[in-house]
Design a protein around this motif. Structure first.
Motif, PDB file in Angstrom:
ATOM      1  N   PRO A 208      -3.050   0.714   2.599  1.00  0.00           N
ATOM      2  CA  PRO A 208      -3.606  -0.597   2.949  1.00  0.00           C
ATOM      3  C   PRO A 208      -2.622  -1.724   2.671  1.00  0.00           C
ATOM      4  O   PRO A 208      -1.652  -1.542   1.928  1.00  0.00           O
ATOM      5  CB  PRO A 208      -4.831  -0.710   2.028  1.00  0.00           C
ATOM      6  N   THR A 209      -2.893  -2.870   3.268  1.00  0.00           N
ATOM      7  CA  THR A 209      -1.997  -4.005   3.072  1.00  0.00           C
ATOM      8  C   THR A 209      -1.914  -4.364   1.584  1.00  0.00           C
ATOM      9  O   THR A 209      -2.919  -4.279   0.861  1.00  0.00           O
ATOM     10  CB  THR A 209      -2.468  -5.193   3.947  1.00  0.00           C
ATOM     11  N   GLY A 210      -0.709  -4.675   1.148  1.00  0.00           N
ATOM     12  CA  GLY A 210      -0.515  -5.110  -0.243  1.00  0.00           C
ATOM     13  C   GLY A 210      -0.497  -3.988  -1.267  1.00  0.00           C
ATOM     14  O   GLY A 210      -0.517  -4.244  -2.465  1.00  0.00           O
ATOM     15  N   CYS A 211      -0.408  -2.713  -0.813  1.00  0.00           N
ATOM     16  CA  CYS A 211      -0.482  -1.624  -1.791  1.00  0.00           C
ATOM     17  C   CYS A 211       0.885  -1.275  -2.385  1.00  0.00           C
ATOM     18  O   CYS A 211       0.980  -0.401  -3.241  1.00  0.00           O
ATOM     19  CB  CYS A 211      -1.115  -0.373  -1.178  1.00  0.00           C
ATOM     20  N   GLY A 212       1.944  -1.947  -1.924  1.00  0.00           N
ATOM     21  CA  GLY A 212       3.245  -1.737  -2.548  1.00  0.00           C
ATOM     22  C   GLY A 212       4.225  -0.910  -1.721  1.00  0.00           C
ATOM     23  O   GLY A 212       5.221  -0.410  -2.253  1.00  0.00           O
ATOM     24  N   LYS A 213       3.990  -0.810  -0.422  1.00  0.00           N
ATOM     25  CA  LYS A 213       4.877   0.009   0.423  1.00  0.00           C
ATOM     26  C   LYS A 213       6.284  -0.609   0.482  1.00  0.00           C
ATOM     27  O   LYS A 213       7.281   0.079   0.264  1.00  0.00           O
ATOM     28  CB  LYS A 213       4.299   0.147   1.849  1.00  0.00           C
ATOM     29  N   SER A 214       6.340  -1.912   0.784  1.00  0.00           N
ATOM     30  CA  SER A 214       7.664  -2.557   0.874  1.00  0.00           C
ATOM     31  C   SER A 214       8.325  -2.607  -0.502  1.00  0.00           C
ATOM     32  O   SER A 214       9.554  -2.479  -0.614  1.00  0.00           O
ATOM     33  CB  SER A 214       7.543  -3.976   1.427  1.00  0.00           C
ATOM     34  N   THR A 215       7.502  -2.771  -1.530  1.00  0.00           N
ATOM     35  CA  THR A 215       8.056  -2.779  -2.900  1.00  0.00           C
ATOM     36  C   THR A 215       8.743  -1.438  -3.184  1.00  0.00           C
ATOM     37  O   THR A 215       9.812  -1.394  -3.794  1.00  0.00           O
ATOM     38  CB  THR A 215       6.907  -3.024  -3.909  1.00  0.00           C
ATOM     39  N   THR A 216       8.125  -0.358  -2.706  1.00  0.00           N
ATOM     40  CA  THR A 216       8.716   0.981  -2.901  1.00  0.00           C
ATOM     41  C   THR A 216      10.101   1.046  -2.261  1.00  0.00           C
ATOM     42  O   THR A 216      11.067   1.512  -2.880  1.00  0.00           O
ATOM     43  CB  THR A 216       7.796   2.056  -2.267  1.00  0.00           C
TER      44      THR A 216
ATOM     45  N   THR B 135       4.542   2.575   7.627  1.00  0.00           N
ATOM     46  CA  THR B 135       3.815   2.139   8.823  1.00  0.00           C
ATOM     47  C   THR B 135       2.330   1.969   8.498  1.00  0.00           C
ATOM     48  O   THR B 135       1.811   2.567   7.546  1.00  0.00           O
ATOM     49  CB  THR B 135       3.985   3.145   9.978  1.00  0.00           C
ATOM     50  N   HIS B 136       1.647   1.143   9.300  1.00  0.00           N
ATOM     51  CA  HIS B 136       0.197   1.041   9.191  1.00  0.00           C
ATOM     52  C   HIS B 136      -0.467   2.005  10.166  1.00  0.00           C
ATOM     53  O   HIS B 136      -1.687   2.157  10.162  1.00  0.00           O
ATOM     54  CB  HIS B 136      -0.265  -0.378   9.539  1.00  0.00           C
ATOM     55  N   ASP B 137       0.326   2.623  11.011  1.00  0.00           N
ATOM     56  CA  ASP B 137      -0.184   3.383  12.136  1.00  0.00           C
ATOM     57  C   ASP B 137      -0.161   4.879  11.787  1.00  0.00           C
ATOM     58  O   ASP B 137       0.903   5.508  11.728  1.00  0.00           O
ATOM     59  CB  ASP B 137       0.729   3.066  13.339  1.00  0.00           C
TER      60      ASP B 137
HETATM   61  N1  LIG Z   1       8.466 -11.109  -4.960  1.00  0.00           N
HETATM   62  C1  LIG Z   1       7.164 -11.011  -5.237  1.00  0.00           C
HETATM   63  N2  LIG Z   1       6.562 -11.863  -6.095  1.00  0.00           N
HETATM   64  C2  LIG Z   1       5.241 -11.752  -6.404  1.00  0.00           C
HETATM   65  N3  LIG Z   1       4.434 -10.803  -5.879  1.00  0.00           N
HETATM   66  C3  LIG Z   1       4.982  -9.931  -5.011  1.00  0.00           C
HETATM   67  C4  LIG Z   1       6.363  -9.985  -4.632  1.00  0.00           C
HETATM   68  N4  LIG Z   1       6.609  -8.988  -3.743  1.00  0.00           N
HETATM   69  C5  LIG Z   1       5.427  -8.353  -3.575  1.00  0.00           C
HETATM   70  N5  LIG Z   1       4.466  -8.906  -4.328  1.00  0.00           N
HETATM   71  C6  LIG Z   1       3.062  -8.469  -4.441  1.00  0.00           C
HETATM   72  O1  LIG Z   1       3.056  -7.068  -4.671  1.00  0.00           O
HETATM   73  C7  LIG Z   1       2.026  -6.440  -3.927  1.00  0.00           C
HETATM   74  C8  LIG Z   1       2.630  -5.375  -3.018  1.00  0.00           C
HETATM   75  O2  LIG Z   1       3.401  -6.008  -1.989  1.00  0.00           O
HETATM   76  P1  LIG Z   1       4.139  -5.190  -0.830  1.00  0.00           P
HETATM   77  O3  LIG Z   1       4.801  -6.176   0.051  1.00  0.00           O
HETATM   78  O4  LIG Z   1       4.970  -4.131  -1.442  1.00  0.00           O
HETATM   79  O5  LIG Z   1       2.894  -4.519  -0.102  1.00  0.00           O
HETATM   80  P2  LIG Z   1       2.851  -3.729   1.282  1.00  0.00           P
HETATM   81  O6  LIG Z   1       2.070  -2.490   1.036  1.00  0.00           O
HETATM   82  O7  LIG Z   1       4.217  -3.555   1.838  1.00  0.00           O
HETATM   83  O8  LIG Z   1       2.001  -4.751   2.172  1.00  0.00           O
HETATM   84  P3  LIG Z   1       1.891  -4.924   3.775  1.00  0.00           P
HETATM   85  O9  LIG Z   1       1.295  -3.646   4.289  1.00  0.00           O
HETATM   86  O10 LIG Z   1       0.943  -6.064   3.927  1.00  0.00           O
HETATM   87  O11 LIG Z   1       3.262  -5.188   4.288  1.00  0.00           O
HETATM   88  C9  LIG Z   1       1.290  -7.549  -3.180  1.00  0.00           C
HETATM   89  O12 LIG Z   1       0.163  -7.920  -3.949  1.00  0.00           O
HETATM   90  C10 LIG Z   1       2.307  -8.676  -3.133  1.00  0.00           C
HETATM   91  O13 LIG Z   1       1.659  -9.920  -3.108  1.00  0.00           O
END
Ligand SMILES: Nc1ncnc2c1ncn2[C@@H]1O[C@H](COP(=O)(O)OP(=O)(O)OP(=O)(O)O)[C@@H](O)[C@H]1O
Length: 258
Positions: A44-52, A195-197
């Motif tokens: 789901p959105t915001g679950c940390g995929k891009s952070t990974t 991906t979301h897909d």
């Molecule tokens: N630089 C940052 N500062 C503060 N919070 C952050 C930062 N980067 C990410 N977050 C938070 O960490 C969480 C995970 O973000 P991330 O972008 O990894 O999610 P995601 O799964 O890739 O989301 P999406 O599917 O919407 O792209 C979110 O709550 C986001 O707000």
């Protein structure tokens, strides 16, 4: 056992805003990607995929836990890693061939050798005849081809892709998925594809990892036994594909429901 290409072991990642608000993006998250494996991540959105992905690049170190690439702790940006993101990373003021030649030039290759190599990649991604076009003169799909050539020309051992095709229309997207698999199959980089897909994840990957809602951790993992080489458009209509999509959606829907 062979050293995995990517190994995230029990990582957590906290962000602290300037106002002091703490967000826990990932919690006790572990993921291993083997050499040559194509791994897709859905969640789901915001679950940390891009952070990974940021942790694998070294741009975004974990708050705790370890991240290793080919067995070595990640300490900075690794030249073995290539990226393709949703937004086009092409330079608007450079034409197709110069955009594609950037990586080799940056890595020290002589300019004319880099342009020769780029010319070969122009052909391989189906852009022959467009060498001297600028990005604004290309369609979205063509710009994405430039981005793929820009990445593949560097022969990355690891490829990180963050929703690379999400801005494309459905038909172009299917074409690009096929092209990606074609390019990948030549050298088999280790891929993490966000991906979301769900269907895109199944069509491309050897393994699909489902993340729970934030703070993300691994909810489930699915091996994708579809034969390779795959024809993305055809594979979608097989019963095996449909069954997998249903299973993965039933996992994911609990996480996306509010
Ligand atoms: N630089 C940052 N500062 C503060 N919070 C952050 C930062 N980067 C990410 N977050 C938070 O960490 C969480 C995970 O973000 P991330 O972008 O990894 O999610 P995601 O799964 O890739 O989301 P999406 O599917 O919407 O792209 C979110 O709550 C986001 O707000």
């Amino acid at each position: 056992m062979k050293t995995p290409a990517i190994d995230l072991n029990n990582v957590s990642r906290k962000f602290v805003s300037p106002q002091g608000k703490v967000t826990l993006a990932l919690r006790e998250f572990s993921l291993t990607v083997n050499e040559g494996e194509f791994c897709a991540i859905v969640g789901p959105t915001g679950c940390g995929k891009s952070t990974t992905l940021g942790m694998i690049t070294g741009l975004n170190p974990p708050s705790s836990g370890s991240v290793r690439v080919f067995g070595q702790p990640v300490t900075g940006i690794d030249p073995n890693i290539g990226f393709v993101f949703q937004a086009d990373a092409v330079f608007p003021w450079k034409n197709v061939i110069d955009n594609i030649a950037i990586g080799p030039i940056y890595r020290g290759m002589d300019k004319s050798a880099a342009k020769d190599k780029a010319a070969d990649w122009v052909r391989r991604v189906g852009l022959a005849g467009f060498e001297h076009h600028y990005p604004h003169q290309l369609s979205g799909g063509m710009r994405k081809r430039v981005a793929l050539a820009q990445t593949f020309i560097n022969e990355p051992r690891i490829l990180l892709m963050d929703e690379p095709f999400s801005a494309l229309d459905v038909q172009t997207r299917a074409l690009m998925q096929d092209e990606l698999l074609g390019l990948w199959s030549e050298r088999k980089a280790s891929v993490v594809f966000v991906t979301h897909d769900i269907e895109e994840a199944i069509a491309l990957a050897d393994r699909v990892v489902v993340l729970s809602k934030g703070p993300g951790s691994v909810k489930s993992t699915y091996d994708i036994p579809l034969a390779r080489p795959r024809d993305v458009a055809e594979a979608r209509y097989t019963q095996q594909f449909i069954d997998l999509s249903k299973q993965i959606w039933s996992d994911l829907k609990d996480e996306v429901q509010v």
